[in-house]
Design an enzyme around this catalytic site. Structure first.
Site, PDB file in Angstrom:
ATOM      1  CG  HIS A 417     -44.635 -12.263  14.640  1.00 53.18           C
ATOM      2  ND1 HIS A 417     -44.100 -12.083  13.097  1.00 53.18           N
ATOM      3  CD2 HIS A 417     -44.500 -10.896  14.942  1.00 53.18           C
ATOM      4  CE1 HIS A 417     -43.570 -10.805  12.770  1.00 53.18           C
ATOM      5  NE2 HIS A 417     -43.703 -10.179  13.593  1.00 53.18           N
ATOM      6  CB  CYS A 731     -55.882  -5.582  22.977  1.00 56.93           C
ATOM      7  SG  CYS A 731     -54.908  -6.237  24.220  1.00 56.93           S
TER       8      CYS A 731
END
Length: 784
Positions: A417, A731
């Site tokens: 993250h 992606c």
């Protein structure tokens, strides 16, 4: 005062003359007067072009300028066919008109005087375009107009000056000006006429490393013959990295240089591509172009030019075959570097003492006061410009991350993250240090190198720029000139609607991944609890706002929205997340489409938000389902979409993420369920294929998206998708890796979605690889 009305010698020009001769011409004058070895020449000023279009008359009595503006006013630049046809008419008209005698005579006289400097009647020159915009002299038109090499004789020079004027009206240049809001009637063009260097070897130099943003390094690209081969990407050049000051050659990459550009031996004018093995000999293909002494000579001259301008430069250079000397052909500022922020009152040191090492997760240098936090309740402690230090970031920390000058974590890898969000925000980050929260204390000052994964004690003066960077929301991306056009689309990943404008400014061909997580988790409590409390409409509206923001920023370019894919550990920390299950490995647990089909009310809210935006006229949205492993999941998701009035394939494109090896192995069955596109989520595909927890820094060194097993799965999916006419994309983090991009282009992928800071680099990589493929095919055909 100049002896000419329409001509200026380089010696008469400086960087202040951009309005008169454009950036290229002004820089050559500036360099000449700074004592830099620049081949001599002159500029046919923008006033000459202006005089030409405002005084030459067309058949109906109107001036050429009036005629051009009339055609442009009737041209829809978004209609490619009309744009191509109308701009071709303008170029043909310019070439058909006689150049005014007063301009032609001055060009003839100046060219003869230039030739006389070399005791010749005529010399070979380069004629280059140098555009400028009235009232906007700083506007960039890099790479949009023409350059002509090995031009010989007065008539040839005059012809090429007219061709430069005409190149102001190519379809690409016209489209770019329209989209940038430039007034076509106030854009002019100067033609630079410069003595040709009879290049034995040439290339490009960046006085700051454009890949790593390291200003202590100079990157030099070199190849045989004229520099056109390097600039155009037709040849893979040698690459040398030199350390400023010590002039130590840190790295060398000796390329296989198959082709070179030389003066056309048959006509004596213009240039042609020839095979290095045939022109110079087979041993020259893999021979080092520059000697070590020449590498240092080029680097030192680059540093001198950078010092003169006070900013890193992108420089074209060449060694002349006739006199053996080094010449500078062009210099312009590098426009894609980040500036690091300096701190007042901090410990400033010349020493670079390393106190922590980790993984470089987001490139750049950041420096400031350390603030250590352990959970989202403490984020208010982080002020603008602080260095955020924590165990591992989560979505609730994003507001603090936006304020930080750099981020350091104990845990995580390059796909964590912290890494993903930092890259998107353009903030330097070092992850997986293991002990940042123990070693660093709030109030310390540090310098963070997000490229190398190193944290230094204090504010390291040599690394941090003194000039304070003007911060913009979400950072800044600058694209110099018109974006390259590639057959393989280059898209961008977007995590937060707030960075949509920044992401769109990269010139990306669309959004290959719009993450739902930040939009949903930013409501401040568990979304299912939110719905159960009767706030579904509020959630739908918040989602619609976010999706609309991104769809509008990119319209009509496609935006693929991935439905929620947050693991249980991210939900558990939220108010209302008390009932979330305890999972030993959330990455393998209740997430993605598995969760969405169990908590239908949440998936319905997402589909309602998309429907709302589609009904407002945004027809550029696609739905992407994460973690799909069987056809039944696609079928059920479509039924849920239809239950709220959202029709797959009609209202929205429909696709899936290929993240689970099972999906790659049964891709044909999944496609038969009805798909418009598939996108590789290589972060998960790699960890599932190799059995590696991507957030475990202990085994991060084993994580490799280019592992043969991962590539075989990708190759199989692309092959099957092509058979059924389904678009393929990527992606995952691998999409921002130039090496992976080259592999994917070779495998035939349709698009690559990269992080915002990597879009320009990936586009250049894709363009070069596509050119290589075309060259290889052409050579193969020649040999048949």
């Amino acid at each position: 005062m100049s002896e000419y009305r329409f001509i200026r010698w380089f010696e008469e020009l400086s960087k202040k003359d951009v309005p008169l001769v454009g950036g290229k011409g002004a820089n050559l004058g500036e360099l000449t007067n700074a004592g830099i070895p620049v081949p001599p020449g002159f500029c046919v000023t923008a006033e000459a072009y202006k005089y030409f279009v405002e005084n030459v008359k067309v058949e109906d009595g109107r001036t050429l300028q009036e005629w051009i503006m009339d055609i442009i006013s009737k041209t829809n630049v978004d209609d490619s066919k009309q744009l191509q046809e109308n701009t071709a008419k303008i170029r043909e008209k310019i070439m058909s008109m006689e150049m005014p005698e007063e301009i032609a005579k001055e060009i003839e006289d100046a060219y003869k005087k230039l030739s006389q400097r070399f005791n010749k009647d005529a010399v070979y020159v380069a004629v280059r375009s140098s555009a400028t915009a009235e009232d906007l002299p700083e506007a960039s038109f890099a790479g949009q107009q023409e350059t002509y090499l090995d031009v010989y004789g007065v008539e040839d020079v005059i012809d090429k000056v007219k061709k430069c004027w005409a190149s102001l009206w190519t379809a690409r240049a016209t489209f770019y000006r329209a989209k940038q809001g430039f007034d076509h009637s106030k854009v002019y063009l100067s033609a630079v006429v410069q003595k040709m260097v009879n290049s034995e070897k040439s290339g490009v130099m960046f006085t700051a490393n454009p890949v790593t943003n390291d200003r202590n390094e100079i990157m030099i690209n070199a190849s045989w013959g004229l520099g056109e081969a390097v600039v155009s990407g037709s040849v893979t050049p040698d690459e040398y990295i030199v350390e400023k000051g010590t002039w130590k050659i840190k790295e060398k990459f000796i390329a296989k240089k198959e082709v070179m550009v030389v003066r056309n031996p048959e006509t004596g004018k213009g240039t042609v591509y020839v095979k290095v093995a045939e022109y110079l000999g087979p041993e020259w293909v893999e021979k080092q172009v520059l000697t070590d002494d020449q590498i240092v000579e080029v680097a030192k001259l680059g540093a001198k030019i950078e010092e003169h301008y006070g900013w890193p430069q992108d420089i074209e250079w060449a060694y002349d075959k006739d006199d053996g000397k080094l010449y500078i052909v062009q210099s312009r500022p590098i426009t894609t570097l980040k500036e690091a922020k300096s701190e007042e009152g901090a410990e400033v040191t010349e020493e670079a003492e390393v106190i922590l090492k980790g993984l470089g997760a987001s490139p750049g240098i950041g420096a400031g006061r350390v603030v250590v936090i352990f959970d989202a309740s403490e984020i208010d402690k982080v002020k603008e410009g602080d260095v955020l230090v924590t165990t591992m970031t989560n979505p609730d920390m994003v507001p603090a991350m936006k304020r930080a000058s750099a981020i350091i974590t104990d845990e995580g890898g390059r796909t964590s993250h912290a890494a993903i969000v930092s890259r998107e925000l353009g903030i330097p980050a070092v992850v997986g240090t293991k002990e940042a929260t123990k070693k660093l204390k709030t109030g310390d000052y540090v310098t963070v190198d997000g490229t190398r994964g190193v944290v230094y004690k204090g504010i390291v003066k040599s690394l941090v720029e003194k000039k304070e960077e003007e911060k913009t929301a979400g950072g800044q991306v600058v694209v110099a000139g018109a974006p390259l056009v590639t057959a393989t689309k280059v898209k961008v990943n977007v995590s937060m609607p707030e960075v949509a404008e920044r992401a769109a400014a990269t010139g990306a061909d669309g959004v290959g991944l719009l993450r739902a997580e930040h939009m949903i988790l930013s409501i401040g409590q568990h979304p299912v609890k939110f719905i159960k409390e009767g706030k579904e409409e509020e959630l739908v509206e918040k989602l619609a706002d976010g999706i609309r923001t991104v769809a509008a920023a990119f319209y009509p370019r496609p935006v693929w929205y991935r439905t929620l894919d947050a693991p249980t550990n991210e939900f558990k920390e939220m108010p209302g997340g008390e009932d979330e299950p305890d999972e030993r490995n959330p990455m393998l647990g209740w997430r993605g489409i598995r969760r969405s089909l169990d908590q239908v009310e949440l998936l319905k809210a997402e589909f309602k938000a998309i429907k709302k935006v589609v009904e407002e006229g945004y027809d550029n949205i696609g739905v992407m389902l994460p973690l799909v492993a069987n056809p039944e999941q696609i079928r059920k998701a479509k039924e849920i979409a239809r239950s709220v009035g959202l029709e797959p394939h009609k209202d929205v494109e429909w696709g899936i993420m290929v993240e689970v090896p099972a999906a790659a192995l049964i891709i044909e069955d999944l496609i038969k369920e009805g798909l418009d596109f598939v996108s590789f989520g290589t972060n998960d595909l790699t960890q599932y294929t190799l059995a590696i927890d991507r957030d475990n820094d202990r085994i991060a060194y084993l994580y490799d998206e280019k592992h043969p097993a991962v590539l075989k799965l990708i190759e199989n999916v692309i092959k099957v998708a092509k058979k059924y006419g389904v678009e393929t994309s990527i992606c995952g983090q691998a999409g921002s890796d130039p090496k992976m991009a080259r592999i994917l282009v070779r495998l035939g992928i349709d698009s690559i979605s990269a992080n915002p800071d990597a879009v320009e680099l990936i586009r250049k990589t894709v363009a070069q690889e596509e050119q290589k493929i075309l060259l290889e095919a052409a050579r193969k055909k020649l040999l048949e």
